[in-house]
Design a protein around this motif. Structure first.
Motif, short mmCIF file in Angstrom:
data_model
loop_
_atom_site.label_atom_id
_atom_site.label_comp_id
_atom_site.label_asym_id
_atom_site.label_seq_id
_atom_site.Cartn_x
_atom_site.Cartn_y
_atom_site.Cartn_z
N MET A 619 152.33 91.18 17.72
CA MET A 619 152.90 91.04 16.13
C MET A 619 153.76 91.79 15.70
SD MET A 619 149.21 89.67 15.01
CE MET A 619 149.77 88.89 13.29
N PRO A 620 155.10 91.44 15.07
CA PRO A 620 156.21 92.44 14.53
C PRO A 620 155.75 92.92 13.36
CG PRO A 620 156.60 89.99 14.26
CD PRO A 620 155.27 89.89 14.91
N ALA A 621 156.20 93.92 12.95
CA ALA A 621 155.94 94.80 11.73
C ALA A 621 156.61 93.90 10.60
CB ALA A 621 156.85 96.13 11.79
N TYR A 622 155.91 94.32 9.45
CA TYR A 622 156.40 93.47 8.18
C TYR A 622 156.46 94.37 6.94
CZ TYR A 622 151.55 93.23 6.89
OH TYR A 622 149.98 93.43 6.54
N THR A 623 157.24 94.18 6.00
CA THR A 623 157.12 94.87 4.66
C THR A 623 156.89 93.61 3.74
OG1 THR A 623 159.56 94.55 4.42
CG2 THR A 623 158.52 96.62 5.49
N ASP A 624 156.21 93.92 2.63
CA ASP A 624 156.09 93.14 1.43
C ASP A 624 156.48 94.08 0.20
OD1 ASP A 624 154.83 91.69 -0.55
OD2 ASP A 624 153.48 90.83 0.63
N HIS A 625 157.83 93.44 -0.42
CA HIS A 625 157.97 94.11 -1.75
C HIS A 625 157.51 93.14 -3.13
CE1 HIS A 625 161.05 96.21 0.69
NE2 HIS A 625 161.00 95.01 1.24
N SER A 626 157.18 93.81 -3.95
CA SER A 626 156.83 93.13 -5.10
C SER A 626 157.53 93.94 -6.62
CB SER A 626 155.26 92.91 -5.47
OG SER A 626 154.93 92.03 -4.39
N LEU A 627 157.83 93.07 -7.55
CA LEU A 627 158.10 93.79 -8.75
C LEU A 627 157.11 93.20 -9.86
CD1 LEU A 627 160.43 95.48 -9.66
CD2 LEU A 627 161.80 93.23 -10.25
N LEU A 628 156.83 94.10 -10.74
CA LEU A 628 155.95 93.92 -12.18
C LEU A 628 156.95 94.11 -13.24
CD1 LEU A 628 154.05 94.33 -9.21
CD2 LEU A 628 152.34 94.32 -11.25
N LEU A 629 156.63 93.34 -14.38
CA LEU A 629 157.24 93.83 -15.70
C LEU A 629 156.11 93.60 -16.61
CD1 LEU A 629 160.63 91.78 -15.27
CD2 LEU A 629 160.16 94.11 -14.79
N ALA A 630 155.79 94.50 -17.36
CA ALA A 630 154.78 94.33 -18.32
C ALA A 630 155.17 94.77 -19.82
CB ALA A 630 153.41 94.81 -17.94
N HIS A 631 154.65 94.17 -20.64
CA HIS A 631 154.79 94.79 -22.16
C HIS A 631 153.47 94.28 -23.10
CE1 HIS A 631 156.80 96.34 -25.68
NE2 HIS A 631 156.34 95.00 -26.34
N GLU A 632 153.36 95.24 -23.62
CA GLU A 632 152.24 95.03 -24.74
C GLU A 632 152.70 95.17 -26.15
OE1 GLU A 632 147.63 96.06 -24.21
OE2 GLU A 632 148.58 97.79 -25.07
N PHE A 633 152.33 93.87 -27.03
CA PHE A 633 152.90 93.72 -28.47
C PHE A 633 151.55 94.24 -29.05
CE2 PHE A 633 155.42 90.76 -26.20
CZ PHE A 633 156.73 91.00 -26.70
N ASP A 634 151.94 95.08 -30.26
CA ASP A 634 150.80 95.49 -31.18
C ASP A 634 150.82 94.75 -32.23
OD1 ASP A 634 148.75 96.75 -31.65
OD2 ASP A 634 149.53 98.76 -31.38
N LEU A 635 150.10 93.69 -32.55
CA LEU A 635 150.04 93.04 -33.77
C LEU A 635 149.04 93.28 -34.57
CD1 LEU A 635 150.55 89.55 -31.58
CD2 LEU A 635 152.38 91.05 -32.53
N ARG A 636 148.93 94.50 -35.13
CA ARG A 636 148.02 94.84 -36.14
C ARG A 636 146.51 94.73 -35.31
NH1 ARG A 636 149.04 92.72 -41.94
NH2 ARG A 636 147.42 94.03 -42.27
N LYS A 637 145.54 94.27 -35.40
CA LYS A 637 144.46 94.02 -35.04
C LYS A 637 144.41 93.51 -33.55
CE LYS A 637 141.36 93.99 -38.98
NZ LYS A 637 140.43 93.14 -39.76
N VAL A 638 145.40 92.78 -33.09
CA VAL A 638 145.28 92.04 -31.89
C VAL A 638 146.49 92.62 -31.17
CG1 VAL A 638 145.63 90.00 -30.75
CG2 VAL A 638 144.21 89.91 -33.07
N LYS A 639 146.25 92.78 -29.81
CA LYS A 639 147.14 93.24 -28.97
C LYS A 639 147.20 92.07 -27.93
CE LYS A 639 146.45 98.14 -28.75
NZ LYS A 639 145.62 99.30 -28.04
#
Lengths: 675, 361
Positions: A619-639
């Motif tokens: 079984m041949p070699a493999y690679t698996d690439h992934s990309l993640l983007l995240a952001h958190e908005f601070d809306l006073r009491k709620v995130k």
């Protein structure tokens, strides 16, 4: 005598415990709990066994929904992934089969006496605080005996309620969705029920977690009818859908800094298609699997005095599974099998700290497992197990030494037919870590461990072909490693490197062999395997200016895991199946004011799908690439958190298990509301 | 002091790491293969060996052994057709210029040109799970695990008719102008089957069921028109046995008190072997089908050890006996050639789980 002494001390402490002024102990207790619970890589202590930890922040930066996804970023680990969200996922650590890794959920082992392996796809990471993997036995000796009884231990810690600014309620609601019909809402609710009168800290807290998951899993893949370059056809995975529900409730009672009671109730249900392997020239696959699992567990510990502590853990587990093959060619025209198993578990552990440098722990675990099924003439096996561990830990500035011995006693019985014989064995382990210079966090460690895994109920009793005379699969591990961590620039830059070389051996390996025709398989103590390996890890992080930080972590594993059963066989010295010689992973994270970006990479070298290392099984070699983007908005009491994941960017169609194709390029998105 | 100590340990650690890396460079050496030498195959040019492979692994192969060169082509079907044969090739039948490979899990009968191993047609049998095949008068009869028997025309290569036998038919044979099918019931654990169904070849309808031992599997006829069936038993207290069916009365008339997992009839002799998975012991008996007497309790006289006998065939011309060794199904098998006196002549490597062998001109 020793036990008697403990008992007396225990009773005395019950009365005296609350009167103690325990200022000094706080650090010690916390230190010990930390070592046992969440071992921070930059904590002051070097470990005498390799421990890999993925804390909450790290888990968030990984393309991980299920526990198995996260483990792909640990070294020495092969995650056997049958593809798709619903596919079985098990873990092989350092060349040992899945049955050699215990999975501890908040400190208590999960078990499956039928197959001996835990399907890691069922553990959702939504309420996971940290995941850690120990090879060998933990330095933190004050543990149930069962956690000494396997080659390695995977610890899953769930999130504990923490209340800021006198806020009595925390709430986290999440909605995730993605390609191929993936949708998963979840909710975590935490309450502070009562405060302590003495210091105003929480006395009783609770948490409730619920998760639902659905995935259609109809992803495309390509069949090569023979091998690369041969005729191909493009298909879609069918019967790969999964519906799963997880529910959990916790109550914590913090009597004081030194004692706590934790009650947990857990429920899991899933209904999934079993797409099976891709079979050439036919597409029929309509088998289904239902799982229902519930358990309640309770843990209580108390450091009565700076010198003495006690903990008790208990659990009742009930698991039910139904397997349906609606086109099985028997008289009924189907195979509809139900399996049910129970576990009763009680663990008592004592910790004694007679001298500044020495601590001792004695633990006894009692287990009773039984299993029923609607299979005709099912033997209805039961198993009583007693595990007793005695450990000593010597803790000095330059050298830490740990030594343990575990005694296992197993009594088997069966309602019908012959039961497997008794087992009584001693299993030693020892480890040492040396810190040559107190000015540097440089450690040299070494450990030895001998342990075995019992044959599972399937191995012993399955239909006519189980074999009650199977011997336990015996393992030896020797490890020598170095670890170094350093903080630079007033702690803004962190560096962690570690490397371990190890030699492992498996005797009496339990192997399945077909009996006359390929429909019946039987188990034999057939194999002997030797594994020589290297695990290396690097983590580097740098807080450049306040909101801008980068982190890089990389893992490399080398495994020379070869069959040593019979010099004259065609597989002698051949690499065991599904074990790449070289594999690795990397995570690169950039955190900025506006967005967090993570790039992840998994690399696996070539492997073989069968014991014989020939072209047909390559079984041949493999690679698996992934990309993640995240952001958190601070809306006073709620995130409000937003996360977007692009998985398998290169759209590489690979298989981890042969003929179980993995998902190609896909995406997932997640919306999180935190109050 | 600490310096010195740590340097030593460090050196040790790195040596271990280095040793590990060095080991990685040492790839397993391929087992040295014996140089191929020509062997006597009579007027046959060679033999095809159907290797079952492992279930759910798509690794059934057809190996070709050339008598004139002594060389093996491991996966001839794939080499010629650029695709694999499929999953669990259970039987290979030679008839005229064609071979019929019965591929169980892939649910097809692969029709192959004998001369070059080229696929002529894949006859799909969805959900039926074909198991064994036999030929007669321009037709192929295929037993299927779903209880059916298929009649395939060898010119049109179409399924012409379907008849119903019992549960999970295995072996199939023709004697006295009738078709016999062993109803194994192998998937009805623990209630295995115990009958052989008899069909009229003209009307392709069932005539009767014959009561035999538990879990009947192999079925073959001899020169006298008797049918022999081996019943596998239940892998527990009922042992595998060989039984004889009188095709005039269509009744089971004789049980031979020797264990038989598989057998092959050639002329006056039936070569019987058994393999007990719990003890991992084999037996090799020879039966005279004319006198119905066991004439040898140990066919192999030269001490050749066969770990897991998996298939047996006899060269119809010179009487050489070929036995496939599956090595506990752990890796690729071997085929051993014995002369009719039970001495090993030569051996060669084939694919995984060598089951059926046919001789071709």
């Amino acid at each position: 005598m020793k036990r008697c002494l403990f008992l007396i001390t225990f009773l005395l402490c019950c009365f005296a415990g609350s009167l103690y002024s325990q200022e000094d102990t706080v650090t010690k207790v916390h230190h010990l709990k930390e070592v046992g619970v969440v071992v921070e890589k930059n904590s002051d202590k070097g470990q005498s066994v390799p421990v890999q930890v993925l804390p909450y922040e790290k888990l968030q930066a990984l393309p991980a929904v299920q526990l198995s996804d996260a483990l792909k970023f640990m070294s020495g680990v092969v995650v056997k992934d049958y593809g798709g969200v619903g596919g079985l996922k098990t873990v092989a650590v350092r060349g040992f089969g899945a049955q050699h890794t215990a999975v501890a959920y908040d400190g208590i082992a999960a078990s499956d006496c039928q197959t001996g392996q835990i399907d890691l796809s069922r553990f959702m990471l939504g309420n996971t605080e940290s995941v850690s993997l120990n090879s060998g036995s933990d330095d933190y000796i004050f543990l149930p005996a069962r956690l000494f009884a396997s080659s390695s231990v995977l610890n899953i810690k769930t999130v504990r309620p923490v209340f800021e600014d006198n806020k009595p309620v925390n709430l986290k609601a999440e909605l995730a969705g993605g390609s191929f019909g993936y949708i998963s809402p979840s909710l975590l609710l935490e309450n502070r029920i009562a405060k302590r009168k003495s210091d105003g800290k929480p006395l009783v807290t609770s948490s409730i977690y619920a998760n639902y998951l659905y995935s259609k899993g109809n992803y495309p893949f390509t069949i090569y009818d023979g091998g690369a370059g041969d005729s191909t056809s493009s298909e879609r995975r069918t019967n790969s859908d999964v519906r799963a529900m997880t529910g959990e409730a916790n109550i914590y009672v913090h009597f004081n800094t030194f004692s706590e009671l934790h009650l947990k109730g857990y429920f899991y249900y899933s209904n999934r298609g079993l797409p099976g392997p891709i079979i050439y020239y036919t597409t029929q696959n309509d088998n289904r699997l239902w799982d229902r699992n519930g358990f309640v567990q309770v843990s209580y510990y108390n450091y009565f005095t700076p010198k003495f502590a006690y903990q008790v853990n208990a659990k009742f587990n009930d698991a039910w599974q139904r397997y349906l093959d609606p086109h099985y060619l028997n008289e009924a025209g189907k195979l509809d099998n139900e399996y049910r198993q129970q576990e009763y578990y009680l663990s008592n552990a004592f910790w004694y700290h007679p001298h500044r440098l020495i601590s001792l722990s004695l633990a006894n675990d009692l287990l009773y497992n039984d299993m029923q099924s609607n299979l005709p003439d099912f033997v209805e096996p039961g198993r009583f197990t007693s595990l007793t561990s005695l450990s000593a830990f010597f803790d000095s500035r330059h050298v830490d030494v740990r030594a343990s011995v575990l005694h296992t006693f197993v009594y088997n019985h069966a309602k019908r037919g012959e039961a497997a014989p008794k087992v009584s064995r001693f299993s030693p382990s020892a480890s040492v870590v040396v810190r040559p210079w107190l000015s540097e966090h440089f450690y040299i460690r070494m450990f030895y461990k001998n342990i075995f895994r019992l044959p599972t109920f399937n191995d012993l009793y399955y239909r006519d072909v189980g074999s009650v005379n199977l011997k336990p699969e015996n393992t030896h591990q020797v490890d020598l490693g170095v670890e170094y961590h350093k903080r630079f620039f007033s702690q803004k830059m962190n560096l962690f490197v570690s490397a371990d070389g190890y030699y492992n051996r498996v005797d009496n390996k339990i192997v399945a062999i077909p009996v006359r025709n390929l429909f019946f398989w039987s188990m034999y103590n057939f194999g002997k395997v030797e594994i020589g390996g290297v695990d290396a890890q690097l983590t580097y992080s740098y807080q450049i200016i306040e909101p801008l930080a980068v982190e890089l972590s990389a893992n490399y594993s080398f495994q020379h895991a070869v069959d040593k059963t019979d010099k004259n066989s065609k597989i002698y010295n051949h690499q065991i199946p599904y074990t790449p010689r070289h594999s690795g992973s990397g995570v690169f994270t950039v955190r900025t004011k506006w967005i967090d970006v993570a790039y992840t990479l998994i690399v696996s070298g070539a492997r073989y799908s069968m014991p014989q290392n020939n072209e047909a099984n390559f079984m041949p070699a493999y690679t698996d690439h992934s990309l993640l983007l995240a952001h958190e908005f601070d809306l006073r009491k709620v995130k409000l958190g937003l996360k977007f994941e692009l998985l398998n960017l290169a759209n590489k169609h690979y298989e981890v298990i042969r003929y179980y194709p993995m998902q190609g390029r896909s995406f997932r998105a997640r919306l999180t509301l935190t109050y | 002091m600490y310096n010195l100590f740590s340097v030593k340990v460090l050196r040790g650690a790195f040596l271990l790491v280095l040793a590990g890396l060095l080991v990685s460079c040492h790839e397993p050496e391929p087992t040295p293969k014996p140089t191929p030498t020509p062997v006597d195959g009579g007027s046959y040019r060679g033999m095809y060996i159907l290797n079952q492979g492992l279930m759910n692994s798509n690794n059934s192969t057809i190996s070709y052994f050339d008598f004139a060169t002594g060389e093996v082509t491991m996966d001839m079907f794939k080499d010629v057709n650029r695709r694999g044969l499929g999953d669990t090739g259970n039987d290979l039948l030679l008839y005229g210029s064609k071979m019929y490979a019965v591929v169980n899990v892939s649910n097809l009968v692969e029709v192959i040109n004998v001369a070059d191993c080229k696929s002529i047609k894949s006859i799909s049998t969805p959900g039926r799970q074909p198991r064994h095949a036999i030929s007669h008068a321009g037709k192929i009869y295929v037993s299927c695990f779903d209880g059916s028997v298929l009649k395939i025309d060898t010119t049109t290569l179409e399924i012409e008719a379907t008849a119903t036998a019992g549960a999970n038919p295995e072996g199939i044979c023709i004697a006295n102008n009738k078709l016999y099918v062993a109803n194994s019931g192998g998937l009805n654990y623990p209630n295995y089957g115990h009958s052989v169904s008899v069909f009229d070849l003209g009307t392709f309808t069932k005539l009767t069921d014959i009561e035999v031992g538990l879990n009947p599997c192999g079925l073959q006829s001899d020169y006298q028109g008797d049918v022999y069936v081996n019943s596998i038993g239940n892998y527990r207290d009922v042992p595998p046995r060989l039984q004889r069916i009188d095709t005039k009365t269509d009744s089971m008339v004789q049980t031979f008190d020797v264990p038989v997992t598989n057998f092959c009839i050639h002329d006056q002799k039936a070569y019987l072997y058994s393999f007990d998975y719990s003890t991992q012991k084999s037996t090799f008996h020879v039966l005279n089908v004319g006198t119905e007497q066991i004439i040898s309790n140990n066919f192999i006289v030269d001490g050749t050890f066969i770990e897991t006998p998996y298939g047996i065939a006899v060269n119809p011309e010179n009487g050489d006996v070929f036995i496939g060794d599956a090595f506990m199904s752990l890796y690729d098998g071997n085929v051993y050639c014995f002369n009719n006196a039970g001495r090993c002549q030569y051996t060669f490597e084939v694919g995984r789980n060598p089951g059926t062998m046919v001789f071709v001109k």
